[in-house]
Design a protein around this motif. Structure first.
Motif, PDB file in Angstrom:
ATOM      1  N   PRO A 113       0.823  -1.212   0.000  1.00  0.00           N
ATOM      2  CA  PRO A 113       0.000   0.000   0.000  1.00  0.00           C
ATOM      3  C   PRO A 113       0.860   1.266   0.000  1.00  0.00           C
ATOM      4  N   ARG A 114       0.331   2.308  -0.646  1.00  0.00           N
ATOM      5  CA  ARG A 114       0.988   3.617  -0.664  1.00  0.00           C
ATOM      6  C   ARG A 114       0.163   4.606   0.149  1.00  0.00           C
ATOM      7  N   THR A 115       0.772   5.705   0.543  1.00  0.00           N
ATOM      8  CA  THR A 115       0.084   6.700   1.368  1.00  0.00           C
ATOM      9  C   THR A 115      -1.029   7.439   0.617  1.00  0.00           C
ATOM     10  N   ASP A 116      -1.007   7.441  -0.718  1.00  0.00           N
ATOM     11  CA  ASP A 116      -2.035   8.133  -1.495  1.00  0.00           C
ATOM     12  C   ASP A 116      -3.272   7.276  -1.752  1.00  0.00           C
ATOM     13  N   GLY A 117      -3.333   6.082  -1.166  1.00  0.00           N
ATOM     14  CA  GLY A 117      -4.471   5.192  -1.354  1.00  0.00           C
ATOM     15  C   GLY A 117      -4.281   4.170  -2.454  1.00  0.00           C
ATOM     16  N   GLY A 118      -3.216   4.295  -3.199  1.00  0.00           N
ATOM     17  CA  GLY A 118      -2.924   3.342  -4.258  1.00  0.00           C
ATOM     18  C   GLY A 118      -2.058   2.204  -3.744  1.00  0.00           C
ATOM     19  N   ASN A 119      -1.619   1.383  -4.673  1.00  0.00           N
ATOM     20  CA  ASN A 119      -0.770   0.238  -4.345  1.00  0.00           C
ATOM     21  C   ASN A 119       0.341   0.099  -5.360  1.00  0.00           C
ATOM     22  N   ASP A 120       1.511  -0.292  -4.891  1.00  0.00           N
ATOM     23  CA  ASP A 120       2.563  -0.785  -5.773  1.00  0.00           C
ATOM     24  C   ASP A 120       2.351  -2.289  -5.865  1.00  0.00           C
ATOM     25  N   TYR A 121       2.603  -2.851  -7.033  1.00  0.00           N
ATOM     26  CA  TYR A 121       2.409  -4.292  -7.180  1.00  0.00           C
ATOM     27  C   TYR A 121       3.544  -4.908  -7.971  1.00  0.00           C
ATOM     28  N   VAL A 122       3.762  -6.186  -7.729  1.00  0.00           N
ATOM     29  CA  VAL A 122       4.661  -7.019  -8.522  1.00  0.00           C
ATOM     30  C   VAL A 122       3.895  -8.300  -8.802  1.00  0.00           C
ATOM     31  N   ASN A 123       3.834  -8.660 -10.081  1.00  0.00           N
ATOM     32  CA  ASN A 123       3.131  -9.865 -10.502  1.00  0.00           C
ATOM     33  C   ASN A 123       4.136 -10.796 -11.166  1.00  0.00           C
TER      34      ASN A 123
END
Length: 74
Positions: free
Chosen positions: A10-20
């Motif tokens: 999770p990021r502080t702006d409400g988004g997410n970093d992801y790795v698939n």
């Protein structure tokens, strides 16, 4: 590593970093990006890795960079 594996942070702006990680016949494709709904996901990088290198990357992301296993984001 079988099939597909998602790691999310999770990021502080409400988004997410992801790795698939997506397992192929001889290697693994690693896709890195971010997602801030309702926007389209942003793919930042993708590369192919040998299975042992993909396992090392997965371990480093989980242990050192704060990612957690997740259901697919999209």
């Amino acid at each position: 590593m079988a099939g597909s594996l998602w790691l999310v942070r999770p990021r502080t702006d409400g988004g997410n970093d992801y790795v698939n990680f997506v397992r192929g016949l001889a290697d693994v494709e690693m896709r890195e990006g971010s997602h801030l709904p309702p926007q389209m996901p942003l793919l930042k990088r993708r590369c192919r890795l040998q299975l042992d290198e993909a396992e090392r990357q997965r371990h480093a992301l989980l242990q050192q960079q704060g990612f957690r296993c997740s259901e697919p984001l999209f």
